[in-house]
Design a protein around this motif. Structure first.
Motif, PDB file in Angstrom:
ATOM      1  N   VAL A  33      56.837  36.033  40.167  1.00 52.64           N
ATOM      2  CA  VAL A  33      57.239  37.061  39.042  1.00 52.64           C
ATOM      3  C   VAL A  33      56.460  38.155  38.658  1.00 52.64           C
ATOM      4  O   VAL A  33      55.071  37.933  38.777  1.00 52.64           O
ATOM      5  CB  VAL A  33      57.797  36.459  37.860  1.00 52.64           C
ATOM      6  CG1 VAL A  33      59.148  35.471  37.984  1.00 52.64           C
ATOM      7  CG2 VAL A  33      56.759  35.332  37.171  1.00 52.64           C
ATOM      8  N   ASN A  34      56.664  39.250  38.010  1.00 56.94           N
ATOM      9  CA  ASN A  34      55.883  40.288  37.860  1.00 56.94           C
ATOM     10  C   ASN A  34      55.766  40.252  36.261  1.00 56.94           C
ATOM     11  O   ASN A  34      56.467  40.827  35.340  1.00 56.94           O
ATOM     12  CB  ASN A  34      56.423  41.651  38.166  1.00 56.94           C
ATOM     13  CG  ASN A  34      55.617  42.856  37.830  1.00 56.94           C
ATOM     14  OD1 ASN A  34      54.079  42.469  37.373  1.00 56.94           O
ATOM     15  ND2 ASN A  34      56.059  44.060  37.893  1.00 56.94           N
ATOM     16  N   PHE A  35      54.589  40.006  35.747  1.00 58.76           N
ATOM     17  CA  PHE A  35      54.422  39.613  34.195  1.00 58.76           C
ATOM     18  C   PHE A  35      53.866  41.120  33.510  1.00 58.76           C
ATOM     19  O   PHE A  35      53.579  41.293  32.606  1.00 58.76           O
ATOM     20  CB  PHE A  35      53.255  38.711  33.955  1.00 58.76           C
ATOM     21  CG  PHE A  35      53.774  37.317  34.137  1.00 58.76           C
ATOM     22  CD1 PHE A  35      54.689  36.773  33.028  1.00 58.76           C
ATOM     23  CD2 PHE A  35      53.540  36.534  35.138  1.00 58.76           C
ATOM     24  CE1 PHE A  35      55.253  35.461  33.269  1.00 58.76           C
ATOM     25  CE2 PHE A  35      53.961  35.281  35.151  1.00 58.76           C
ATOM     26  CZ  PHE A  35      54.819  34.660  34.138  1.00 58.76           C
ATOM     27  N   ALA A  36      53.878  42.116  34.471  1.00 61.01           N
ATOM     28  CA  ALA A  36      53.582  43.417  33.923  1.00 61.01           C
ATOM     29  C   ALA A  36      54.845  44.220  33.854  1.00 61.01           C
ATOM     30  O   ALA A  36      54.731  45.529  33.574  1.00 61.01           O
ATOM     31  CB  ALA A  36      52.670  44.227  35.031  1.00 61.01           C
ATOM     32  N   GLN A  37      56.008  43.412  33.686  1.00 58.43           N
ATOM     33  CA  GLN A  37      57.328  44.204  33.578  1.00 58.43           C
ATOM     34  C   GLN A  37      57.458  44.932  32.318  1.00 58.43           C
ATOM     35  O   GLN A  37      57.878  46.025  32.231  1.00 58.43           O
ATOM     36  CB  GLN A  37      58.409  43.098  33.619  1.00 58.43           C
ATOM     37  CG  GLN A  37      59.907  43.609  33.698  1.00 58.43           C
ATOM     38  CD  GLN A  37      60.141  44.101  35.086  1.00 58.43           C
ATOM     39  OE1 GLN A  37      59.231  44.467  35.913  1.00 58.43           O
ATOM     40  NE2 GLN A  37      61.401  44.104  35.410  1.00 58.43           N
ATOM     41  N   GLY A  38      56.772  44.438  31.285  1.00 54.77           N
ATOM     42  CA  GLY A  38      56.870  45.286  30.184  1.00 54.77           C
ATOM     43  C   GLY A  38      56.168  46.370  30.036  1.00 54.77           C
ATOM     44  O   GLY A  38      56.711  47.552  29.360  1.00 54.77           O
ATOM     45  N   TRP A  93      48.164  34.970  41.092  1.00 55.35           N
ATOM     46  CA  TRP A  93      49.087  36.408  40.924  1.00 55.35           C
ATOM     47  C   TRP A  93      49.524  36.102  39.497  1.00 55.35           C
ATOM     48  O   TRP A  93      49.867  37.318  38.777  1.00 55.35           O
ATOM     49  CB  TRP A  93      50.186  36.498  41.941  1.00 55.35           C
ATOM     50  CG  TRP A  93      51.041  35.208  41.979  1.00 55.35           C
ATOM     51  CD1 TRP A  93      50.929  34.243  42.834  1.00 55.35           C
ATOM     52  CD2 TRP A  93      52.162  34.835  41.354  1.00 55.35           C
ATOM     53  NE1 TRP A  93      52.009  33.200  42.643  1.00 55.35           N
ATOM     54  CE2 TRP A  93      52.833  33.597  41.428  1.00 55.35           C
ATOM     55  CE3 TRP A  93      52.951  35.425  40.027  1.00 55.35           C
ATOM     56  CZ2 TRP A  93      53.830  33.026  40.873  1.00 55.35           C
ATOM     57  CZ3 TRP A  93      53.808  34.775  39.577  1.00 55.35           C
ATOM     58  CH2 TRP A  93      54.142  33.613  39.936  1.00 55.35           C
ATOM     59  N   LEU A  94      49.569  35.021  39.030  1.00 53.19           N
ATOM     60  CA  LEU A  94      50.208  35.062  37.421  1.00 53.19           C
ATOM     61  C   LEU A  94      49.199  35.787  36.558  1.00 53.19           C
ATOM     62  O   LEU A  94      49.631  36.623  35.792  1.00 53.19           O
ATOM     63  CB  LEU A  94      50.088  33.238  37.009  1.00 53.19           C
ATOM     64  CG  LEU A  94      51.347  32.486  37.554  1.00 53.19           C
ATOM     65  CD1 LEU A  94      50.659  31.202  37.560  1.00 53.19           C
ATOM     66  CD2 LEU A  94      52.505  32.842  37.017  1.00 53.19           C
ATOM     67  N   MET A  95      48.041  35.223  36.673  1.00 55.63           N
ATOM     68  CA  MET A  95      46.866  36.273  35.571  1.00 55.63           C
ATOM     69  C   MET A  95      46.756  37.620  36.173  1.00 55.63           C
ATOM     70  O   MET A  95      46.619  38.632  35.416  1.00 55.63           O
ATOM     71  CB  MET A  95      45.671  35.388  35.723  1.00 55.63           C
ATOM     72  CG  MET A  95      45.857  34.234  34.610  1.00 55.63           C
ATOM     73  SD  MET A  95      46.546  34.590  33.208  1.00 55.63           S
ATOM     74  CE  MET A  95      45.340  35.812  32.385  1.00 55.63           C
ATOM     75  N   ALA A  99      46.882  40.994  33.841  1.00 53.22           N
ATOM     76  CA  ALA A  99      45.795  41.612  33.865  1.00 53.22           C
ATOM     77  C   ALA A  99      46.074  43.178  34.232  1.00 53.22           C
ATOM     78  O   ALA A  99      45.751  44.100  33.362  1.00 53.22           O
ATOM     79  CB  ALA A  99      44.953  41.200  34.835  1.00 53.22           C
ATOM     80  N   VAL A 100      46.997  43.384  35.141  1.00 52.82           N
ATOM     81  CA  VAL A 100      47.319  44.933  35.468  1.00 52.82           C
ATOM     82  C   VAL A 100      48.118  45.468  34.700  1.00 52.82           C
ATOM     83  O   VAL A 100      47.782  46.849  34.296  1.00 52.82           O
ATOM     84  CB  VAL A 100      47.556  44.937  37.033  1.00 52.82           C
ATOM     85  CG1 VAL A 100      49.422  44.363  37.041  1.00 52.82           C
ATOM     86  CG2 VAL A 100      47.749  46.174  37.604  1.00 52.82           C
ATOM     87  N   GLY A 101      48.799  44.467  33.776  1.00 50.18           N
ATOM     88  CA  GLY A 101      49.730  45.132  32.836  1.00 50.18           C
ATOM     89  C   GLY A 101      48.924  45.852  31.724  1.00 50.18           C
ATOM     90  O   GLY A 101      49.008  46.489  31.093  1.00 50.18           O
ATOM     91  N   ILE A 102      48.056  44.752  31.373  1.00 51.93           N
ATOM     92  CA  ILE A 102      46.989  45.186  30.286  1.00 51.93           C
ATOM     93  C   ILE A 102      46.232  46.553  30.454  1.00 51.93           C
ATOM     94  O   ILE A 102      46.150  47.551  29.949  1.00 51.93           O
ATOM     95  CB  ILE A 102      46.174  44.461  29.910  1.00 51.93           C
ATOM     96  CG1 ILE A 102      46.910  42.776  29.299  1.00 51.93           C
ATOM     97  CG2 ILE A 102      45.057  44.822  28.887  1.00 51.93           C
ATOM     98  CD1 ILE A 102      46.068  41.563  29.146  1.00 51.93           C
ATOM     99  N   GLY A 107      45.051  52.334  29.910  1.00 52.98           N
ATOM    100  CA  GLY A 107      45.233  53.634  30.361  1.00 52.98           C
ATOM    101  C   GLY A 107      45.965  54.661  29.875  1.00 52.98           C
ATOM    102  O   GLY A 107      45.750  55.691  29.419  1.00 52.98           O
ATOM    103  N   ALA A 108      47.362  54.150  29.456  1.00 57.95           N
ATOM    104  CA  ALA A 108      48.056  54.626  28.805  1.00 57.95           C
ATOM    105  C   ALA A 108      47.794  55.170  27.557  1.00 57.95           C
ATOM    106  O   ALA A 108      47.625  56.349  26.955  1.00 57.95           O
ATOM    107  CB  ALA A 108      49.448  54.305  28.897  1.00 57.95           C
TER     108      ALA A 108
END
Length: 289
Positions: A33-38, A93-95, A99-102, A107-108
């Protein structure tokens, strides 16, 4: 007030269902699953704002461009953040997706700014009355878009060659690979679809909650709770759970106030999962061989 809360809850539930479908798509195909979905939700809203307001593009071009870049972002996550860990047999990939979402949010924050911005869509007009109820065009649009996309995904999976190939991967990825199906590419495309769905949700709710670099964090958490509540392997389950969560959330806000909304909503999710650990329709989930 009760009826108005239900109407509002159905609209928000449709948005949660869209985000949760993104979790479902990647889970059934790749067992990840992609925890960067938010953050992908935030990316869709921010890009649409930049294209339409900052660069003065028409919405007819801004929305497809924003969703296209969201899809590219999803493919990049799968290729560089998820795939290396999966091939190494690691759950890193969980973390890494967290991390990539953060990283994307920060960046935004530095480029787009912290100040919330307003995004107006053609459907952001004044509410009108149906059967004595005040309903906004945006609420109806969110519901219609969510239902159309859900049925569209179901039709794609059942009636197209590529959709049936995905179903074959869900059943048995090794056998599908032996039959000539490119499993790796299919997983990458599923991540693209997942982040594009998040981008759609972000654009639709932007007029309600404003556009900001931090707008996706709480929505991502709620969407994952919805996905677990419905059963990650069941598309119908996550959509149903989205509506349930949205209505319950709206009722709590209406009766007790917004201060109790998140506390009680998540507590009820925990109670529901204690009763049904596999989710509302978890028994209908497709199991990998």
């Amino acid at each position: 007030m009760l009826t108005l809360a239900i109407v509002s809850g159905v609209s928000m539930g449709a948005m949660y269902g869209l985000l949760a479908l993104g979790f479902h798509i990647t889970y059934v195909v790749s067992n990840t699953v992609n925890f960067a979905q938010g953050s992908s939700l935030m990316l869709g809203a921010v890009l649409c704002y930049v294209f339409s307001v900052t660069l003065h593009w028409p919405l007819a071009a801004s929305i497809p461009a924003a969703l296209g870049l969201c899809a590219v972002w999803g493919m990049a996550i799968e290729r560089f953040v998820v795939r290396p860990f999966v091939r190494a047999g690691s759950n890193g990939w969980l973390m890494s997706t967290v991390a990539v979402g953060i990283v994307l949010e920060q960046g935004a924050l530095f480029t787009f700014g912290k100040e919330p911005r307003s995004l107006v869509l053609p459907v952001s007009g004044e509410a009108f009355t149906i059967g004595g109820l005040a309903v906004s065009p945006l609420q109806i649009t969110i519901l219609v878009v969510a239902v159309v996309l859900a049925f569209g995904l179901q039709a794609f999976a059942q009636r197209t060659r590529y959709g049936k190939a995905l179903l074959a991967i869900v059943q048995n990825p090794q056998a599908a690979s032996l039959m000539g199906i490119d499993v790796t590419r299919a997983v990458m495309y599923c991540y693209a679809a997942s982040t594009a769905l998040a981008g759609v949700a972000g654009i639709l709710i932007a007029p309600l909650f404003s556009v900001s670099a931090e707008m996706g964090t709480l929505f991502g958490l709620k969407a994952f709770a919805v996905a677990i509540l419905g059963g990650l392997g069941s598309a119908r389950g996550v959509v149903l759970a989205g509506f349930v969560f949205g209505i319950v959330e709206a009722l709590i806000t209406s009766m007790l106030g917004s201060a109790y909304t998140n506390i009680l909503a998540f507590l009820l999710v925990i109670v529901a999962l204690a009763i049904r650990p596999h989710g509302l329709l978890g028994q209908a989930a497709v199991k990998k061989v």
